[in-house]
Structure formats: structure tokens, C-alpha cells
Design an enzyme around this catalytic site. Structure first.
Site, PDB file in Angstrom:
ATOM      1  N   MET A  94      -5.186  -9.128   6.366  1.00 14.92           N
ATOM      2  CA  MET A  94      -5.903  -9.521   5.143  1.00 14.92           C
ATOM      3  C   MET A  94      -5.929  -8.427   4.072  1.00 14.92           C
ATOM      4  O   MET A  94      -5.725  -8.724   2.896  1.00 14.92           O
ATOM      5  CB  MET A  94      -7.325  -9.967   5.507  1.00 14.92           C
ATOM      6  CG  MET A  94      -7.327 -11.242   6.334  1.00 14.92           C
ATOM      7  SD  MET A  94      -8.970 -11.700   6.907  1.00 14.92           S
ATOM      8  CE  MET A  94      -9.779 -12.146   5.383  1.00 14.92           C
ATOM      9  N   ARG A 142       0.836  -1.200   0.000  1.00 17.06           N
ATOM     10  CA  ARG A 142       0.000   0.000   0.000  1.00 17.06           C
ATOM     11  C   ARG A 142       0.876   1.258   0.000  1.00 17.06           C
ATOM     12  O   ARG A 142       2.074   1.192   0.276  1.00 17.06           O
ATOM     13  CB  ARG A 142      -0.904   0.017   1.244  1.00 17.06           C
ATOM     14  CG  ARG A 142      -2.027  -0.983   1.177  1.00 17.06           C
ATOM     15  CD  ARG A 142      -2.806  -1.069   2.477  1.00 17.06           C
ATOM     16  NE  ARG A 142      -2.025  -1.652   3.552  1.00 17.06           N
ATOM     17  CZ  ARG A 142      -2.441  -1.792   4.804  1.00 17.06           C
ATOM     18  NH1 ARG A 142      -3.646  -1.373   5.138  1.00 17.06           N
ATOM     19  NH2 ARG A 142      -1.682  -2.340   5.723  1.00 17.06           N
ATOM     20  N   GLU A 153      -4.879   4.528  13.835  1.00 13.41           N
ATOM     21  CA  GLU A 153      -5.820   3.645  14.533  1.00 13.41           C
ATOM     22  C   GLU A 153      -6.388   4.245  15.812  1.00 13.41           C
ATOM     23  O   GLU A 153      -7.350   3.710  16.355  1.00 13.41           O
ATOM     24  CB  GLU A 153      -5.165   2.280  14.838  1.00 13.41           C
ATOM     25  CG  GLU A 153      -4.129   2.253  15.946  1.00 13.41           C
ATOM     26  CD  GLU A 153      -2.729   2.671  15.482  1.00 13.41           C
ATOM     27  OE1 GLU A 153      -2.576   3.073  14.317  1.00 13.41           O
ATOM     28  OE2 GLU A 153      -1.801   2.604  16.311  1.00 13.41           O
ATOM     29  N   HIS A 181       0.305   1.344  16.038  1.00 13.96           N
ATOM     30  CA  HIS A 181       0.156   0.190  16.943  1.00 13.96           C
ATOM     31  C   HIS A 181       1.319   0.085  17.933  1.00 13.96           C
ATOM     32  O   HIS A 181       1.894  -0.987  18.115  1.00 13.96           O
ATOM     33  CB  HIS A 181       0.020  -1.116  16.134  1.00 13.96           C
ATOM     34  CG  HIS A 181      -1.227  -1.164  15.314  1.00 13.96           C
ATOM     35  ND1 HIS A 181      -2.482  -1.334  15.866  1.00 13.96           N
ATOM     36  CD2 HIS A 181      -1.432  -1.037  13.980  1.00 13.96           C
ATOM     37  CE1 HIS A 181      -3.394  -1.310  14.912  1.00 13.96           C
ATOM     38  NE2 HIS A 181      -2.786  -1.129  13.764  1.00 13.96           N
ATOM     39  N   VAL A 201     -11.114 -13.707  11.248  1.00 11.40           N
ATOM     40  CA  VAL A 201     -10.665 -12.334  10.969  1.00 11.40           C
ATOM     41  C   VAL A 201     -10.182 -11.681  12.262  1.00 11.40           C
ATOM     42  O   VAL A 201      -9.292 -10.827  12.257  1.00 11.40           O
ATOM     43  CB  VAL A 201     -11.802 -11.500  10.330  1.00 11.40           C
ATOM     44  CG1 VAL A 201     -11.284 -10.141   9.893  1.00 11.40           C
ATOM     45  CG2 VAL A 201     -12.405 -12.223   9.133  1.00 11.40           C
ATOM     46  N   ALA A 202     -10.738 -12.100  13.390  1.00 11.98           N
ATOM     47  CA  ALA A 202     -10.377 -11.512  14.690  1.00 11.98           C
ATOM     48  C   ALA A 202      -8.989 -11.967  15.167  1.00 11.98           C
ATOM     49  O   ALA A 202      -8.614 -11.699  16.318  1.00 11.98           O
ATOM     50  CB  ALA A 202     -11.437 -11.854  15.729  1.00 11.98           C
ATOM     51  N   ILE A 203      -8.242 -12.590  14.288  1.00 11.15           N
ATOM     52  CA  ILE A 203      -6.933 -13.117  14.672  1.00 11.15           C
ATOM     53  C   ILE A 203      -5.981 -11.998  15.129  1.00 11.15           C
ATOM     54  O   ILE A 203      -5.097 -12.219  15.956  1.00 11.15           O
ATOM     55  CB  ILE A 203      -6.299 -13.928  13.500  1.00 11.15           C
ATOM     56  CG1 ILE A 203      -5.066 -14.687  13.970  1.00 11.15           C
ATOM     57  CG2 ILE A 203      -5.982 -13.073  12.291  1.00 11.15           C
ATOM     58  CD1 ILE A 203      -5.338 -15.754  14.994  1.00 11.15           C
ATOM     59  N   LYS A 216       2.377   1.874   7.242  1.00 10.22           N
ATOM     60  CA  LYS A 216       2.764   1.064   8.408  1.00 10.22           C
ATOM     61  C   LYS A 216       3.769   1.815   9.273  1.00 10.22           C
ATOM     62  O   LYS A 216       4.406   2.770   8.841  1.00 10.22           O
ATOM     63  CB  LYS A 216       3.389  -0.256   7.942  1.00 10.22           C
ATOM     64  CG  LYS A 216       2.442  -1.133   7.174  1.00 10.22           C
ATOM     65  CD  LYS A 216       1.213  -1.540   7.972  1.00 10.22           C
ATOM     66  CE  LYS A 216       1.528  -2.620   8.982  1.00 10.22           C
ATOM     67  NZ  LYS A 216       0.295  -3.034   9.704  1.00 10.22           N
ATOM     68  N   ARG A 257     -27.843  -3.754  17.315  1.00 13.13           N
ATOM     69  CA  ARG A 257     -27.103  -4.024  16.076  1.00 13.13           C
ATOM     70  C   ARG A 257     -27.881  -5.022  15.202  1.00 13.13           C
ATOM     71  O   ARG A 257     -27.939  -4.890  13.990  1.00 13.13           O
ATOM     72  CB  ARG A 257     -25.705  -4.565  16.427  1.00 13.13           C
ATOM     73  CG  ARG A 257     -24.819  -4.857  15.241  1.00 13.13           C
ATOM     74  CD  ARG A 257     -24.343  -3.597  14.533  1.00 13.13           C
ATOM     75  NE  ARG A 257     -23.641  -3.936  13.301  1.00 13.13           N
ATOM     76  CZ  ARG A 257     -23.264  -3.063  12.385  1.00 13.13           C
ATOM     77  NH1 ARG A 257     -23.510  -1.778  12.551  1.00 13.13           N
ATOM     78  NH2 ARG A 257     -22.634  -3.442  11.296  1.00 13.13           N
ATOM     79  N   VAL A 301      -5.135 -15.081   8.544  1.00 16.61           N
ATOM     80  CA  VAL A 301      -4.162 -14.067   8.109  1.00 16.61           C
ATOM     81  C   VAL A 301      -4.420 -12.762   8.874  1.00 16.61           C
ATOM     82  O   VAL A 301      -5.539 -12.252   8.890  1.00 16.61           O
ATOM     83  CB  VAL A 301      -4.254 -13.849   6.580  1.00 16.61           C
ATOM     84  CG1 VAL A 301      -3.342 -12.714   6.145  1.00 16.61           C
ATOM     85  CG2 VAL A 301      -3.904 -15.135   5.843  1.00 16.61           C
ATOM     86  N   ALA A 302      -3.370 -12.253   9.499  1.00 18.04           N
ATOM     87  CA  ALA A 302      -3.549 -11.107  10.395  1.00 18.04           C
ATOM     88  C   ALA A 302      -3.644  -9.771   9.648  1.00 18.04           C
ATOM     89  O   ALA A 302      -4.143  -8.795  10.207  1.00 18.04           O
ATOM     90  CB  ALA A 302      -2.408 -11.072  11.402  1.00 18.04           C
TER      91      ALA A 302
END
Ligand SMILES: NC(=O)c1ccc[n+]([C@@H]2O[C@H](COP(=O)([O-])OP(=O)(O)OC[C@H]3O[C@@H](n4cnc5c(N)ncnc54)[C@H](O)[C@@H]3O)[C@@H](O)[C@H]2O)c1
Length: 373
Positions: free
Chosen positions: A300, A15, A117, A95, A266-268, A74, A202, A297-298
Site C-alpha cells: 500500500m 520510492r 525489516e 525479505h 492490510v494484513a494481506i 527494495k 494495548r 494491496v500488498a
């Protein structure tokens, strides 16, 4: 303002933090844009496209040294630490609660570091994370459909079935941004979709926007146990903000699933929502436990940089424009969402969770700002 766009050097990161369209907007507003040579290639943006938009192409040294505002995707890696400096504002995914060496390098350098984030609205939404959840949710169904095919080791079932043959059953656990998007694609592919949620509000919302086309059920241990058993594809999409994902799927439940069924967790990135989840990479995305294919995959969205770059820059550009227009201090003073994104400024940690994570001193942003003048 002079705005730099650095090329990402983390492995498998394609990206880029600004599109040529974004560069054009900044140039038209009177700013100078310096793009590192080749920065956009992984997302199909050639240097010439940036030049046509009015940006200048420069070397890595010139971009880092010349910029007042540096845009990245990143966090900086160790070889980039020496480039951090006072007078520079870095706007990127950071992060740093999970990265003590980088936190200390940012503090020592005197740089201002604003993390995508942690930019947060008054309604507690995270606008710069949302597009990545949309993409990961949509990819989750695609990846699941792919791994359900026999040559990939799956059961050999087509998500949508055909006339006279039942479609696959897709179970989505968690109906937030990821879960909604996973469900939309599964519906579009013709699957029979169930979403388990914990929030009644929701579920009401999902029922309305999906016009009743998915089965919405309250999430409980018993319901998960019963639904998992029947599913061909399970997608884990839960989030408890600020906490590790709850282990909702036990090894015992997994044992009741059919051989060759698929679990996409996905919550990995928050530890995963099954006892059997462990992070994988795009190079080697799956492993099998008790006959169930696990895709964990962390990062995706990294698989689709053309989409991810555009989705990311759509949401970052308004903040970039404000930073450029008002200057860093002006912008974070004027915009509380952006202020919440500031993790480090003037050698001080201004994001409480980061300070706590590393046993460092926390300084409220206002105090850090008054120490600057
Ligand atoms: N792997 C990747 O590349 C990638 C990319 C983007 C997001 N993610 C992750 O995906 C996860 C989901 O993100 P999101 O943006 O959809 O979050 P979100 O907050 O929009 O949605 C999470 C949903 O989970 C629900 N939930 C919480 N506990 C539950 C339970 N026990 N049972 C059922 N539902 C429950 C919540 O009510 C909420 O609706 C997060 O962990 C996020 O970090 C991963």
C-alpha cells in the site's frame, strides 16, 4: 565513506532510499554521496536537488561500482545480482526468507546485506517497518471510504454522514500501528469506529490516547462475527509476529455483511486475515466476494511515494550516519539494533530464520565477524 543511492527498478516502485536533506547531512559529515541519475524523480526529487545538497549524479554502473555503502528501498532483482560484490554493504528492505535465489546470490557475492525489516530494538520493535505501517493504516481508511462510494461499486455511504444522518460504521481488527492509524483517520472523517484487540494493555493505551472516542472491544470469534455484520467498512490489521495472519473472518461471516460494504485487508502481506483474501496490486486493487468489495494491496505505501520516501528516510538516516561514520563492522559492533539487521556477511547467513527457510547453514554474527579478520 562513499555512499551510493541506486534507482529502484522494480515495477511500480517510486520510492528512493535517500532524500536531498539526508544527502546534505551526509555530505556535511564529510562523506561522498553518489546518486543514480533520476533516482528521486518518482518521489518528486530532481537530480538538481541532490546536486544542490552536495551529492554527485552518476550512472547506474558508477553508483554500484563506486559505493562502499549502497542504499536502496527494495531488494535487488535478478538483473542486479551481477552487481553484488565483496567490499560492498547493502542497506535495504530484503525479505530474503521468502527469496532463495537472492539469498544465494548475496552469499555467493561476499557482500554485507543489512535488511531494514530485521533491524530490531531491545524492546523487539521494528523501527524501519513502523512508518510503512503508519502509512498503510492511514491509506486503509482512505481506500475504504473511496470504495464505499456508489460509482466505485460500494454501498454509497459517506464515512462521516452529515447532520441528521448517521455516519458509516468502521470496524478495525487489530489495534497496533496499522489499526491505530486507520482508526485515527476514520475518526477524523467522522465515522463511528470500533477497534477489536487481543491485548488488554494495548486497549488501555488506545483508550487513553484516543480519549475514549472509539469503542474498544476484546477480539474473539463471537465478537468478530457480531461486529462484522454491522460494519460498512472492515479493516484487517492484525499481526502475530513471525507467523501467517490468523483467518479471523470466515466466508460465512462475510455473507452476513451488507452488499457493497468494503473490506480492506492490510494484513494481506502476511497472508490476509479473511478466508476470502488474496493479494491485489495498485493497478487492479479490488475484487468482490459475496457482495463485499475486497481491497488487498500488498504494498500500500507504494501509492504515496512522496510521503513514504520521507517517512522511510526519517528512520533510516540515523543508521546510515552510523554506518558511514564507523564503517560497517564498527557500526554493527557498536549498535545491536543494526547488528540484528545483518542477514548476510562474508558469504555466511547470519539471520537464523533466513538460514532455516532455505535449509542453509546459520552462522552467528560474532562468528562471521571473527572469520572476517
Ligand atoms: N499491505 C501493506 O501494504 C502493509 C503495510 C504495512 C504493514 N502491513 C501489515 O499490517 C499488519 C499489521 O501491522 P502492524 O504494524 O500494525 O502490527 P502491530 O504488531 O503493530 O499490530 C498488530 C496488532 O494485532 C493485534 N492482534 C493479534 N491477533 C489479534 C486478534 N486475533 N484479534 C485482534 N487483534 C489481534 C496485536 O495485539 C497487535 O496489537 C501486518 O501484517 C503488517 O505486515 C501491510
Amino acid at each position: 565513506m562513499r555512499i551510493g543511492v541506486a534507482k529502484e527498478i522494480k515495477p511500480q516502485e517510486y520510492r528512493v532510499a535517500l532524500t536531498p536533506a539526508g544527502a546534505r547531512e551526509l555530505v556535511l559529515a564529510g562523506h561522498e554521496v553518489l546518486v543514480e541519475a533520476g533516482a528521486g524523480v518518482g518521489s518528486a526529487f530532481l537530480d538538481e536537488a541532490y546536486e544542490r545538497a552536495g551529492a554527485a549524479i552518476a550512472s547506474v554502473d558508477d553508483v554500484w561500482a563506486g559505493a562502499e555503502l549502497l542504499l536502496k528501498v527494495k531488494e535487488p532483482i535478478a538483473s542486479e545480482y551481477e552487481r553484488l560484490r565483496e567490499g560492498l554493504t547493502l542497506f535495504t528492505y530484503l525479505h530474503i526468507a521468502a527469496d532463495e535465489p537472492l539469498t544465494r546470490a548475496l552469499v555467493a557475492s561476499g557482500i554485507t546485506a543489512i535488511a531494514y525489516e530485521t533491524v530490531e530494538t531491545d524492546q523487539r520493535a521494528l523501527p524501519l517497518l513502523a512508518p510503512m505501517s503508519e502509512i498503510a493504516g492511514r491509506l486503509a481508511t482512505q481506500a475504504g471510504a473511496d470504495h464505499l462510494e456508489k460509482p466505485k461499486g460500494g454501498r454509497g455511504i459517506l464515512l462521516g454522514g452529515v447532520a441528521g444522518v448517521a455516519p458509516a460504521r468502521v470496524l478495525v481488527i487489530g489495534g497496533g500501528m496499522v489499526g491505530y492509524n486507520a482508526a485515527v483517520i476514520a475518526l477524523g472523517m467522522g465515522a463511528q469506529v470500533t477497534v477489536l484487540e487481543r491485548s488488554v494493555d494495548r486497549m488501555r493505551y488506545l483508550e487513553q490516547i484516543l480519549s475514549g472516542r472509539v469503542q474498544l472491544l476484546m477480539s474473539s470469534t463471537l465478537q468478530i462475527e457480531e461486529s462484522v455484520k454491522d460494519a460498512d467498512l472492515v479493516i484487517g490489521a492484525v499481526l502475530i509476529p513471525g507467523a501467517l495472519a490468523p483467518k479471523l473472518i470466515t466466508r460465512q461471516m462475510l455473507g452476513t455483511m451488507k452488499d457493497g460494504s468494503v473490506f480492506v485487508d492490510v494484513a494481506i502481506d502476511q497472508g490476509g486475515c479473511a478466508e476470502t483474501s488474496k493479494p491485489t496490486t495498485h493497478d487492479d486493487p479490488v475484487y468482490t466476494v459475496d457482495g463485499v468489495i475486497h481491497y488487498c494491496v500488498a504494498n500500500m505505501p507504494g501509492a504515496v511515494p512522496i510521503t513514504s520516501t520521507r517517512a522511510l528516510t526519517n528512520v533510516t538516516l540515523p543508521y546510515i550516519e552510523q554506518l558511514a561514520e564507523l564503517g560497517t563492522v564498527g557500526a554493527i559492533t557498536a549498535n545491536r539494533e543494526l547488528a540484528r539487521g545483518v542477514n548476510v556477511i562474508g558469504g555466511k547467513v547470519t539471520y537464523e530464520a533466513v538460514a532455516e527457510a532455505h535449509g542453509m547453514e546459520y552462522t552467528p554474527l560474532d562468528d562471521a565477524l571473527s572469520a572476517l579478520v
